[in-house]
Design a protein around this motif. Structure first.
Motif, mmCIF file in Angstrom:
data_model
loop_
_atom_site.group_PDB
_atom_site.id
_atom_site.type_symbol
_atom_site.label_atom_id
_atom_site.label_comp_id
_atom_site.label_asym_id
_atom_site.label_seq_id
_atom_site.Cartn_x
_atom_site.Cartn_y
_atom_site.Cartn_z
ATOM 1 N N ASN A 1 4.853 3.440 -1.119
ATOM 2 C CA ASN A 1 5.075 4.176 0.117
ATOM 3 C C ASN A 1 3.794 4.957 0.425
ATOM 4 O OD1 ASN A 1 6.400 5.420 2.277
ATOM 5 N ND2 ASN A 1 7.192 7.054 0.975
ATOM 6 N N LEU B 1 1.703 7.672 2.686
ATOM 7 C CA LEU B 1 1.797 8.786 3.614
ATOM 8 C C LEU B 1 0.386 9.287 3.885
ATOM 9 C CD1 LEU B 1 4.848 10.627 2.049
ATOM 10 C CD2 LEU B 1 4.825 9.019 3.952
ATOM 11 N N ASN C 1 -1.638 11.306 15.085
ATOM 12 C CA ASN C 1 -0.277 10.842 14.898
ATOM 13 C C ASN C 1 -0.214 9.454 15.501
ATOM 14 O OD1 ASN C 1 2.362 10.684 14.224
ATOM 15 N ND2 ASN C 1 3.085 12.228 15.668
ATOM 16 N N ALA D 1 3.207 6.091 7.043
ATOM 17 C CA ALA D 1 3.705 7.145 7.929
ATOM 18 C C ALA D 1 2.633 8.222 8.012
ATOM 19 C CB ALA D 1 4.996 7.730 7.364
#
Length: 182
Positions: free
Chosen positions: A78, A80, A86, A93
């Motif tokens: 995962n 991040l 953004n 993410a």
């Protein structure tokens, strides 16, 4: 609770990259058990610049099967990205805003530990906010004389307690610390 682990290479004189961003001095020994480290994490924290450089890196077809497997494992985590941008990205993410609050929320989720990959600016922010639970610093047997230092612009001392030392056949010495709490 998940732990944030800073795992990175540094030169004997404390640089995490050369003056032009070079990391060609990094050694990957087969006795370092990097696969073991990767099996203990499920999330990687990136700064935007590091993510853009390495977050989707694909080795060329001439690499060893071990390196290909390593990158496949890294990319299965995962991802991040801490950034003022953004943006939409199918592989990560993007997080902006209150870093200490976001990190606390993530650490309280179920799962394995978190690798603080970097770059230097994100690492500096995590150090300043005391967000690193484990420092795994692999000191490589080379001095560059200049470059990007690991500990830069500290506002206060970082007191650490040595937990473990690993010595590898290449001469790399891995120092594992936790923040000193007393």
């Amino acid at each position: 609770m998940k732990k944030v682990i800073l795992d990175l290479a540094t030169t004997l004189d404390g640089f995490i990259e050369g003056p032009n961003g070079e990391i060609d001095w990094c050694i990957m020994d087969d006795d370092m058990d990097f696969d073991g480290f990767l099996s203990g994490i499920d999330t990687i924290f990136y700064g935007r610049v590091s993510y853009d450089a390495w977050g989707n890196y694909q080795p060329n077809e001439n690499v060893s099967a071990e390196e290909e497997k390593l990158w496949k494992t890294v990319h299965s985590k995962n991802k991040l990205v801490f950034s003022s941008q953004n943006r939409a990205d199918e592989n990560a993410a993007f997080i902006n805003g209150d870093i200490p609050t976001k990190v606390s929320e993530i650490k309280n989720q179920e799962g394995k530990d978190i690798w603080l990959y970097g770059g230097a600016s994100l690492i500096k922010t995590f150090i300043q906010h005391n967000l690193i639970d484990v420092y795994r610093i692999s000191v490589h047997p080379i001095a560059l004389g200049n470059g990007k230092p690991l500990f830069e612009d500290l506002k206060e001392r970082v007191n650490l307690k040595l937990i473990k030392t690993n010595i590898f056949k290449s001469g790399v010495v891995q120092l594992i610390y936790e923040p000193k709490t007393d």
